[in-house]
Design an enzyme around this catalytic site. Structure first.
Site, PDB file in Angstrom:
ATOM      1  N   GLY A  51      24.084  34.143 -62.440  1.00 28.01           N
ATOM      2  CA  GLY A  51      23.100  34.436 -62.491  1.00 28.01           C
ATOM      3  C   GLY A  51      22.340  33.576 -61.469  1.00 28.01           C
ATOM      4  N   SER A  52      20.788  33.021 -62.564  1.00 28.68           N
ATOM      5  CA  SER A  52      19.993  31.931 -61.174  1.00 28.68           C
ATOM      6  C   SER A  52      20.614  30.821 -61.017  1.00 28.68           C
ATOM      7  CB  SER A  52      18.932  31.724 -62.151  1.00 28.68           C
ATOM      8  OG  SER A  52      19.001  31.020 -64.029  1.00 28.68           O
ATOM      9  N   THR A  53      20.305  30.416 -59.835  1.00 32.79           N
ATOM     10  CA  THR A  53      20.828  28.564 -59.947  1.00 32.79           C
ATOM     11  C   THR A  53      20.500  27.848 -60.797  1.00 32.79           C
ATOM     12  OG1 THR A  53      20.397  29.108 -57.556  1.00 32.79           O
ATOM     13  CG2 THR A  53      20.611  26.825 -58.207  1.00 32.79           C
TER      14      THR A  53
ATOM     15  N   LYS B 231      29.517  37.540 -72.548  1.00 29.12           N
ATOM     16  CA  LYS B 231      27.981  37.335 -73.112  1.00 29.12           C
ATOM     17  C   LYS B 231      27.002  38.349 -72.052  1.00 29.12           C
ATOM     18  CE  LYS B 231      24.326  35.475 -72.559  1.00 29.12           C
ATOM     19  NZ  LYS B 231      22.904  36.702 -72.483  1.00 29.12           N
TER      20      LYS B 231
ATOM     21  N   CYS C 209      21.248  39.707 -55.103  1.00 25.27           N
ATOM     22  CA  CYS C 209      22.024  37.901 -54.886  1.00 25.27           C
ATOM     23  C   CYS C 209      21.971  37.682 -53.493  1.00 25.27           C
ATOM     24  CB  CYS C 209      23.342  37.260 -55.594  1.00 25.27           C
ATOM     25  SG  CYS C 209      24.322  38.880 -55.298  1.00 25.27           S
TER      26      CYS C 209
ATOM     27  N   GLY D  16      22.949  28.216 -63.752  1.00 27.22           N
ATOM     28  CA  GLY D  16      24.375  27.940 -63.436  1.00 27.22           C
ATOM     29  C   GLY D  16      24.303  25.975 -62.925  1.00 27.22           C
TER      30      GLY D  16
ATOM     31  N   GLU E 169      28.599  31.598 -59.831  1.00 30.37           N
ATOM     32  CA  GLU E 169      27.982  32.466 -59.138  1.00 30.37           C
ATOM     33  C   GLU E 169      25.952  32.748 -58.747  1.00 30.37           C
ATOM     34  OE1 GLU E 169      29.541  33.066 -55.965  1.00 30.37           O
ATOM     35  OE2 GLU E 169      31.931  33.029 -57.290  1.00 30.37           O
TER      36      GLU E 169
ATOM     37  N   GLU F 130      13.333  32.719 -54.417  1.00 33.61           N
ATOM     38  CA  GLU F 130      14.035  34.382 -54.723  1.00 33.61           C
ATOM     39  C   GLU F 130      13.362  35.103 -55.616  1.00 33.61           C
ATOM     40  OE1 GLU F 130      17.761  33.972 -57.334  1.00 33.61           O
ATOM     41  OE2 GLU F 130      18.503  35.569 -56.019  1.00 33.61           O
TER      42      GLU F 130
HETATM   43  P1  NAD Z   1      19.428  34.026 -65.079  1.00 29.25           P
HETATM   44  O1  NAD Z   1      19.955  32.901 -64.913  1.00 29.25           O
HETATM   45  O2  NAD Z   1      18.434  33.785 -66.317  1.00 29.25           O
HETATM   46  O3  NAD Z   1      20.777  34.739 -66.877  1.00 29.25           O
HETATM   47  C1  NAD Z   1      22.190  35.146 -66.366  1.00 29.25           C
HETATM   48  C2  NAD Z   1      22.656  34.885 -67.801  1.00 29.25           C
HETATM   49  O4  NAD Z   1      22.462  33.632 -68.494  1.00 29.25           O
HETATM   50  C3  NAD Z   1      22.281  35.767 -68.783  1.00 29.25           C
HETATM   51  O5  NAD Z   1      23.245  36.484 -69.397  1.00 29.25           O
HETATM   52  C4  NAD Z   1      21.990  34.931 -69.493  1.00 29.25           C
HETATM   53  O6  NAD Z   1      21.408  36.218 -71.201  1.00 29.25           O
HETATM   54  C5  NAD Z   1      22.297  33.413 -69.923  1.00 29.25           C
HETATM   55  N1  NAD Z   1      21.735  32.704 -69.832  1.00 29.25           N
HETATM   56  C6  NAD Z   1      20.550  32.402 -69.542  1.00 29.25           C
HETATM   57  N2  NAD Z   1      19.709  30.855 -69.982  1.00 29.25           N
HETATM   58  C7  NAD Z   1      20.838  30.344 -70.279  1.00 29.25           C
HETATM   59  C8  NAD Z   1      21.366  28.950 -70.822  1.00 29.25           C
HETATM   60  N3  NAD Z   1      20.359  28.100 -70.997  1.00 29.25           N
HETATM   61  N4  NAD Z   1      22.293  29.109 -71.457  1.00 29.25           N
HETATM   62  C9  NAD Z   1      23.836  29.457 -71.396  1.00 29.25           C
HETATM   63  N5  NAD Z   1      23.370  31.284 -70.948  1.00 29.25           N
HETATM   64  C10 NAD Z   1      22.277  30.677 -70.810  1.00 29.25           C
HETATM   65  O7  NAD Z   1      19.792  35.233 -64.500  1.00 29.25           O
HETATM   66  P2  NAD Z   1      19.753  37.023 -64.725  1.00 29.25           P
HETATM   67  O8  NAD Z   1      17.811  36.070 -64.047  1.00 29.25           O
HETATM   68  O9  NAD Z   1      20.379  37.265 -65.829  1.00 29.25           O
HETATM   69  O10 NAD Z   1      19.927  37.358 -62.778  1.00 29.25           O
HETATM   70  C11 NAD Z   1      19.316  36.905 -62.080  1.00 29.25           C
HETATM   71  C12 NAD Z   1      19.564  35.480 -61.135  1.00 29.25           C
HETATM   72  O11 NAD Z   1      21.541  35.975 -61.210  1.00 29.25           O
HETATM   73  C13 NAD Z   1      19.763  35.930 -59.793  1.00 29.25           C
HETATM   74  O12 NAD Z   1      19.189  34.563 -59.421  1.00 29.25           O
HETATM   75  C14 NAD Z   1      21.207  36.639 -58.651  1.00 29.25           C
HETATM   76  O13 NAD Z   1      20.792  35.440 -56.931  1.00 29.25           O
HETATM   77  C15 NAD Z   1      21.747  35.480 -59.887  1.00 29.25           C
HETATM   78  N6  NAD Z   1      22.671  36.382 -59.276  1.00 29.25           N
HETATM   79  C16 NAD Z   1      23.796  35.961 -58.526  1.00 29.25           C
HETATM   80  C17 NAD Z   1      25.262  36.544 -57.877  1.00 29.25           C
HETATM   81  C18 NAD Z   1      26.331  36.636 -57.043  1.00 29.25           C
HETATM   82  O14 NAD Z   1      27.183  36.800 -56.963  1.00 29.25           O
HETATM   83  N7  NAD Z   1      25.857  34.982 -56.351  1.00 29.25           N
HETATM   84  C19 NAD Z   1      25.523  38.040 -58.167  1.00 29.25           C
HETATM   85  C20 NAD Z   1      24.239  38.453 -59.226  1.00 29.25           C
HETATM   86  C21 NAD Z   1      23.603  38.036 -59.665  1.00 29.25           C
END
Ligand code: NAD
Length: 504
Positions: free
Chosen positions: A249-251, A196, A307, A254, A272, A407
């Site tokens: 994605g975001s904490t 996804k 990240c 997560g 992550e 962040e």
């Molecule tokens: P996000 O958490 O908004 O989205 C990440 C993914 O989750 C997307 O595909 C989104 O569609 C999906 N998503 C969003 N809400 C959801 C829900 N309620 N249920 C299921 N899926 C859902 O993050 P973002 O804005 O896409 O990315 C930025 C974040 O990613 C930052 O916090 C960054 O630090 C983190 N990140 C971490 C790493 C790592 O390796 N630690 C690497 C890259 C990015």
């Protein structure tokens, strides 16, 4: 071959390719591009211009159900899950090669989707993604079981089996590379995968699906469904037939993954998540110029949408002024926002208007909190349509300020002075995050003490963001649990089976 060709393209050539963009936009299920059951679409915008690129198929719960049911049947059928390791290795190895051969297309679509510079795509995202599949291809015949030393009349062995259907939910900041980090170990272990992508960067996942088939992968093993997090992502994470969610994605989201697991089938979850990486520069660092160069690249690379971005610079008081002046000079000569399709550009736009507003919002908070704005702080002149933000630096920051705690995920750096080692360690660890940290010192004792005391999954000494596929990538505290890259990750996509034979 194709990567070399891509490196020779000039701005005009990339613009022409963008004008003639032609990509698949449907869902990729069971080896075919299919329309979503409800026929929904969403508009995909180019962040460098604010203009539409195309309309992408938008999946619903029904599409998730169909993709999972098919992936489960394919898993049980064994076309991939029971394929001989050598054959599976060949497919993944070829898959990596095809990514490199399609460098131009991958670079173009991720740059158009999320605004990162085309030159970063060619030097980082494409080659590292190709290598990710080749690294995990090599792990396949190294996944071993054990025979334990037990009683005479028994034979006990432990074997590892794939989990089933793995859902990979990824962010937009490295669309191709984050997908590669997630799906390569899942596939290597023999699982079926539903990818996804983030709704902000939906194109490169579909090309991955197509190339997996070209590499000889069986239909239904790698599926790609675009759509919004709160519907498609949530449906996948709540699905009773998904055995694991591998999330980046975001904490905040997560944490939701762990909730969804508890509300459904206790599926495995690895996350992550975010970071607020400290770079600690001690007065005894061997080369301040070197530390400055890494610090500048560490925050402004990929527009700060990283990240592990080195967003907190902790600088020892005695070299603070010198560091700040050198940092300003280096930034001015290295980073200025521009068209990401120009190979000379080092900084593209923010991924969306919302992200631009969010970053500008934090800059306003920093000013209101009393931090000193050294440079940047606004939308650059001349780019009114795209979602650009100037590289920005705040000095005189203390760790209680919101800009030091949250962040920002944009090109904004906070510089914090410290007096001694204890002070530096305490500021570095005073955060909910623990993804990475970097230490600059020429004193061995200082370096070792910091390494032991810093709460982070990755610590760099006298460098920043160095590493290769052997490096476990993941955080302490609320930066998540689980690791990407490294051999451990392929094992995290298997489960052990203990087999006890009675020989008596
Ligand atoms: P996000 O958490 O908004 O989205 C990440 C993914 O989750 C997307 O595909 C989104 O569609 C999906 N998503 C969003 N809400 C959801 C829900 N309620 N249920 C299921 N899926 C859902 O993050 P973002 O804005 O896409 O990315 C930025 C974040 O990613 C930052 O916090 C960054 O630090 C983190 N990140 C971490 C790493 C790592 O390796 N630690 C690497 C890259 C990015």
């Amino acid at each position: 071959m194709s990567l070399v060709e891509a490196e020779n393209l000039d701005h005009k050539a990339w613009q022409d390719l963008a004008e003639n963009l032609n990509v698949d936009t449907a869902l990729f299920i069971d080896g075919n591009f299919v329309n979503p059951k409800k026929g929904n679409k969403f508009e995909n915008l180019n962040p460098a211009t604010g203009k539409p690129l195309n309309e992408m198929a938008r999946a619903s719960n029904e599409d998730v159900d169909a993709a999972v049911a098919n992936a489960k049947a394919v898993f049980k059928g064994g076309a991939w899950s029971r394929m001989a390791p050598r054959d599976r290795m060949e497919v993944l190895y070829k898959f990596g090669q095809l990514i490199e051969e399609n460098a131009i297309q991958f670079a173009l679509i991720d740059t158009l989707d999320m605004g990162k510079s085309i030159s970063e795509m060619l030097t980082i995202d494409v080659p590292f993604s190709a290598h990710t599949f080749q690294y995990y291809a090599e792990t396949i015949d190294k996944i071993e079981g054990t025979v334990t030393n037990t009683e005479y009349n028994a034979l006990h062995y432990i074997t590892r089996e794939p989990l089933g259907v793995v859902g990979c939910i990824v962010p937009w900041n490295y669309p191709l590379m984050m997908a590669a980090w997630k799906i390569a170990p899942a596939l290597a272990a023999g699982n079926s995968v539903i990818l996804k992508p983030a709704e902000q960067s939906p194109m490169s996942g579909l090309l991955l699906g197509k190339l997996f088939m070209e590499a000889g992968g069986p239909a239904g093993v790698l599926n790609v469904i675009n759509g919004f997090g709160e519907d498609v992502g949530k449906a996948l994470a709540l699905h009773m037939d998904v055995a694991k969610i591998a999330f980046t994605g975001s904490t905040e989201v997560g944490k939701l993954m762990m909730v969804y697991s508890g509300q459904s089938n206790m599926k495995r979850v690895t996350t992550e998540c975010g970071g607020k990486t400290p770079q600690i520069i001690m007065a005894d660092t061997e080369s301040l110029d070197n530390a400055v160069e890494y610090a500048v690249n560490g925050i402004y690379g990929n527009q700060g949408e990283v990240c592990n971005a080195g967003s907190r610079l902790l600088v020892q008081s005695s070299i603070y002024d010198e560091f700040v002046s050198k940092f300003i000079v280096k930034t001015k000569s290295s980073y200025s926002p521009g068209d990401p399709l120009d190979p000379a550009t080092t900084m593209g736009p923010m991924v969306t208007r919302e992200q631009q507003d969010r970053v500008i919002g934090y800059i306003d908070v920093g000013k209101a909190e009393g931090a000193k704005l050294e440079f940047g702080g606004g939308i650059p002149a001349g780019q009114p349509q795209g979602y650009f933000v100037e590289p920005t630096m705040f000095t005189g920051v203390n760790n209680d300020m919101k800009i030091a705690r949250e962040e920002i995920f944009g090109p904004v750096v906070c510089v914090l002075p410290f007096d001694d080692l204890d002070d530096a360690i305490s500021i570095a660890n005073d955060t909910i995050y623990g993804l990475a940290a970097s230490i600059w010192t020429s004193n061995l004792k200082t370096a070792h003490r910091m390494v032991k005391e810093i709460e982070a999954g990755i610590v760099w000494v006298n460098c920043f963001d160095h590493g290769d596929m052997t490096q476990p990538w993941g955080g302490y505290k609320q930066s998540g649990q689980g690791r990407d890259k490294c051999f451990e990750t392929v094992l995290a996509h298997t489960q052990t089976k203990s087999v006890w034979f009675n020989l008596g």
